[in-house]
Design an enzyme around this catalytic site. Structure first.
Site, PDB file in Angstrom:
ATOM      1  N   ASP A   1       0.859  -1.191   0.000  1.00 49.46           N
ATOM      2  CA  ASP A   1       0.000   0.000   0.000  1.00 49.46           C
ATOM      3  C   ASP A   1       0.892   1.237   0.000  1.00 49.46           C
ATOM      4  O   ASP A   1       1.898   1.275   0.713  1.00 49.46           O
ATOM      5  CB  ASP A   1      -0.837   0.096   1.289  1.00 49.46           C
ATOM      6  CG  ASP A   1      -1.825  -1.046   1.439  1.00 49.46           C
ATOM      7  OD1 ASP A   1      -2.012  -1.785   0.468  1.00 49.46           O
ATOM      8  OD2 ASP A   1      -2.388  -1.188   2.542  1.00 49.46           O
TER       9      ASP A   1
ATOM     10  N   CYS B   1     -24.629   3.163  27.494  1.00 52.36           N
ATOM     11  CA  CYS B   1     -24.494   4.528  27.003  1.00 52.36           C
ATOM     12  C   CYS B   1     -25.789   4.997  26.347  1.00 52.36           C
ATOM     13  O   CYS B   1     -26.765   5.233  27.060  1.00 52.36           O
ATOM     14  CB  CYS B   1     -23.274   4.662  26.107  1.00 52.36           C
ATOM     15  SG  CYS B   1     -22.606   6.337  26.144  1.00 52.36           S
TER      16      CYS B   1
ATOM     17  N   GLY C   1     -24.534   4.408  20.799  1.00 54.05           N
ATOM     18  CA  GLY C   1     -24.702   4.963  19.462  1.00 54.05           C
ATOM     19  C   GLY C   1     -24.855   6.473  19.484  1.00 54.05           C
ATOM     20  O   GLY C   1     -24.899   7.098  20.536  1.00 54.05           O
TER      21      GLY C   1
ATOM     22  N   HIS D   1     -18.957   2.658  29.370  1.00 53.67           N
ATOM     23  CA  HIS D   1     -18.781   1.505  28.477  1.00 53.67           C
ATOM     24  C   HIS D   1     -18.047   0.374  29.202  1.00 53.67           C
ATOM     25  O   HIS D   1     -16.818   0.275  29.104  1.00 53.67           O
ATOM     26  CB  HIS D   1     -17.984   1.913  27.244  1.00 53.67           C
ATOM     27  CG  HIS D   1     -18.724   2.815  26.323  1.00 53.67           C
ATOM     28  ND1 HIS D   1     -19.449   2.359  25.243  1.00 53.67           N
ATOM     29  CD2 HIS D   1     -18.869   4.165  26.335  1.00 53.67           C
ATOM     30  CE1 HIS D   1     -19.998   3.389  24.623  1.00 53.67           C
ATOM     31  NE2 HIS D   1     -19.665   4.492  25.259  1.00 53.67           N
TER      32      HIS D   1
ATOM     33  N   GLU E   1       0.168   4.008   1.272  1.00 55.03           N
ATOM     34  CA  GLU E   1       0.046   4.646   2.585  1.00 55.03           C
ATOM     35  C   GLU E   1       0.992   4.097   3.641  1.00 55.03           C
ATOM     36  O   GLU E   1       1.388   4.811   4.550  1.00 55.03           O
ATOM     37  CB  GLU E   1      -1.368   4.437   3.128  1.00 55.03           C
ATOM     38  CG  GLU E   1      -2.457   4.867   2.208  1.00 55.03           C
ATOM     39  CD  GLU E   1      -3.775   4.846   2.930  1.00 55.03           C
ATOM     40  OE1 GLU E   1      -4.369   5.918   3.027  1.00 55.03           O
ATOM     41  OE2 GLU E   1      -4.178   3.761   3.415  1.00 55.03           O
TER      42      GLU E   1
ATOM     43  N   GLU F   1     -17.849  -2.578  28.423  1.00 55.52           N
ATOM     44  CA  GLU F   1     -17.279  -3.540  27.469  1.00 55.52           C
ATOM     45  C   GLU F   1     -15.790  -3.322  27.204  1.00 55.52           C
ATOM     46  O   GLU F   1     -15.086  -4.250  26.819  1.00 55.52           O
ATOM     47  CB  GLU F   1     -18.064  -3.526  26.144  1.00 55.52           C
ATOM     48  CG  GLU F   1     -17.901  -2.288  25.264  1.00 55.52           C
ATOM     49  CD  GLU F   1     -18.861  -1.159  25.581  1.00 55.52           C
ATOM     50  OE1 GLU F   1     -19.356  -1.099  26.727  1.00 55.52           O
ATOM     51  OE2 GLU F   1     -19.117  -0.312  24.703  1.00 55.52           O
TER      52      GLU F   1
ATOM     53  N   GLY G   1     -27.902   3.231  25.081  1.00 50.90           N
ATOM     54  CA  GLY G   1     -28.866   2.218  25.535  1.00 50.90           C
ATOM     55  C   GLY G   1     -29.465   2.600  26.878  1.00 50.90           C
ATOM     56  O   GLY G   1     -30.674   2.431  27.113  1.00 50.90           O
TER      57      GLY G   1
HETATM   58  N1  GLN Z   1     -24.882   9.806  21.746  1.00 49.41           N
HETATM   59  C1  GLN Z   1     -24.876   9.680  23.185  1.00 49.41           C
HETATM   60  C2  GLN Z   1     -24.038  10.745  23.856  1.00 49.41           C
HETATM   61  O1  GLN Z   1     -23.194  11.339  23.215  1.00 49.41           O
HETATM   62  C3  GLN Z   1     -24.419   8.300  23.596  1.00 49.41           C
HETATM   63  C4  GLN Z   1     -23.010   8.011  23.231  1.00 49.41           C
HETATM   64  C5  GLN Z   1     -22.654   6.551  23.267  1.00 49.41           C
HETATM   65  O2  GLN Z   1     -23.522   5.683  23.218  1.00 49.41           O
HETATM   66  N2  GLN Z   1     -21.388   6.244  23.305  1.00 49.41           N
HETATM   67  O3  GLN Z   1     -24.208  11.001  25.022  1.00 49.41           O
END
Ligand code: GLN
Length: 531
Positions: free
Chosen positions: A149, A382, A355, A508, A151, A510, A384
């Protein structure tokens, strides 16, 4: 001992699993008592993957010190059970940014600034930084991309120079593919030969070749690769496809990758690696006594890498519970109030994923409602967790327009709102609330039962938070904050105590689950889903 540098390059195609090979070698060296760290050099121009869409590059992995990094760092931590940091992920963007900043400061004293030596020097500096004061016995540096590549050329050149400067302290492992041609009924070595030639053109003779293959390599093939690629036959290592990535360290040990590396670097090690805890984990993984299905509700479900750490955390926690977990990935955009029951039929637990943005949010909220009303174990991470707060507001508190101001700026009931410190921020890169923050738990909660301690620390990546204006109302009606950041009063964890297991976390978890230390909340969630 003085630090040794091992470089892992890849040829023929991407996605061969350089990260897993690097992590597996690191694991074997660590299990022999050496201290090891792993670094990823990424050839893209973004400063970090934090601003990239998960479709581009999979999950963005967050370190303790708040770096937004490549998901391979997650593998490193999960395998090694030690933290990585800012220094463990370097991109072309970061390299150029540092060099250009220096140029603007006048540090180059009138010189023409060039890829060689200035960019390559900066790359070399970043590699050696991890070996400073011989803190680690081994620094394993994975070069992202594929040899050839455009890059990755400066990175490959930096490796060539380091090898030239420190011949006794460096080693290059090249990972390639040996495809099986069904029509011919043969494994083919030509792509490997070509890829090694390409490395040679760049001035690098690999010391060890790891060949990814579907079928076992015959002695003939090993001999042929050794001869054509100038390596001894012990340095031709087979990496056959396995059912779980966690078997790769054992496989690499069987192929004597660790012994060969040590011999080549002239490092003594008389004992065998201590792999018992690792083998116990695999035994649990492969001999489950229970079987459950967890619904993972998110909007990037087509791509397993988008929720890599959640995926692996569920696997770690399931193994700990001697359980096989089927992860049913459900696209939140396809969930409606009408079809949610059918979509989530038969699952033993529901996890609503993190998300950003509006897309798929109503489907996530519908999934929360189903979990809450039917006493199905629920884990919100988060966004969720934020969805759980919105759902509770709308359907229990009768705040019918309850929302997050991220999705609806003008809602009259902003139960989730932007954090004070975020209000003035307009730049997108690296500006969220990132990294580890402490959190104090309440006793007699599901969360406390899981952690078995009152003070915890978890990693974050968000801009929005629970709106404390609504706190009393939520508490009175049965959604309770059970984890608080005492410095900022920020709600980090909510629970519904009357529910079987309903936990939402603003952080998080995870990112902190490892093979030898599955995350307590995931372990508790799986346990609740089994019972
Ligand atoms: N979008 C939401 C916030 O910014 C949740 C972020 C996430 O799930 N990592 O607070």
């Amino acid at each position: 001992m003085s630090t040794k540098y091992i470089f892992v390059t890849g040829g023929v195609t991407s996605s061969l699993g350089k990260g897993i090979i690097s992590a597996s070698l690191a694991k074997l060296l660590q299990a022999r008592g050496f201290s090891v760290t792993i670094q990823k050099l990424d050839p893209y121009i973004n400063i970090d993957p934090g601003t990239m869409n998960p479709y581009e590059h999979g999950e963005c992995y967050v370190t303790e010190d708040g770096a937004e990094t490549d998901l391979d760092l997650g593998h490193y931590e999960r395998f090694l059970n030690v933290s990585t940091s800012q220094a463990n992920n370097v991109t072309t963007g970061k390299i150029y940014q540092a060099v250009i900043n220096k140029e603007r400061r006048g540090d180059y004293l009138g010189k023409t600034v060039q890829i060689i030596p200035h960019i390559t020097d900066e790359i070399k500096r970043r590699v050696k930084l991890l070996g400073k004061n011989n803190k680690y016995d081994f620094v394993i540096t994975e070069i992202g991309g594929t040899v050839g590549d455009i890059e990755s050329l400066p990175f490959v050149e930096a490796v060539r120079q380091l090898k030239w400067e420190m011949p006794d302290k460096t080693l290059v492992i090249h990972l390639t593919l040996v495809p099986y041609l069904a029509a011919a009924g043969e494994l083919k070595t030509k792509p490997t030969q070509h890829s090694v030639k390409m490395l040679l053109e760049n001035g690098i003779q690999p010391d060890i070749l790891v060949l990814r293959t579907e079928k076992s390599l015959t002695q003939e093939i090993r001999k042929k690769v050794a001869l054509f690629c100038n390596v001894d036959i012990n340095s031709v290592i087979e990496s056959k496809d396995v059912s779980t990535i966690y078997e790769v360290p054992l496989l690499m040990h069987k192929e004597k990758l660790d012994t060969t590396v040590l011999a080549k670097l002239k490092v003594e090690s008389n004992k065998e690696p201590e792999l018992k805890p690792w083998i116990d984990f695999i035994t649990n993984l492969k001999n489950p006594q229970h079987e459950i299905t967890i619904a993972l509700v998110g909007k990037y479900v087509e791509l397993v890498d988008a929720y890599k750490s959640i995926n692996e955390s569920l696997i770690h926690a399931a193994a700990m519970n001697k359980c096989k977990v089927h992860i049913k990935r459900i696209h939140s955009e396809n969930i409606t109030e009408e079809n949610v029951e059918e979509k989530l039929k038969g699952v033993n637990g529901i996890l609503v994923a993190p998300g950003f943005g509006h897309r798929g949010i109503e489907g996530k909220i519908a999934a929360v409602k189903l979990a809450r009303e039917n006493n199905i174990p629920f884990f919100g991470i988060c966004l969720g967790m934020q969805c759980a707060v919105i759902e509770f507001g709308r359907h229990i508190l009768n705040l019918t327009d309850a929302h997050s101001t991220e999705m609806n700026h003008d809602t009259k009931n902003p139960v989730i709102d932007i954090m004070e410190e975020q209000k003035q921020i307009s730049e997108k890169g690296g500006t969220m609330r990132l990294g580890a923050y402490p959190c104090s738990l309440s006793k007699n909660t599901k969360t406390y039962q899981a952690y078995k301690k009152l003070e915890i620390s978890e990693r974050h990546r968000h801009r929005y938070e629970f709106n404390n204006h609504y706190l009393e109302l939520y508490k009175k009606n049965g959604m309770v904050p059970v984890g608080i950041n005492v410095d900022t009063n920020l709600v980090e964890i909510i629970e519904i105590p009357t529910h079987k297991w309903f936990v939402g976390v603003q952080f998080h978890p995870e990112y902190k689950s490892t093979v030898l230390n599955p995350h307590p909340l995931f372990v508790a969630f799986i346990k609740a889903a089994i019972s």
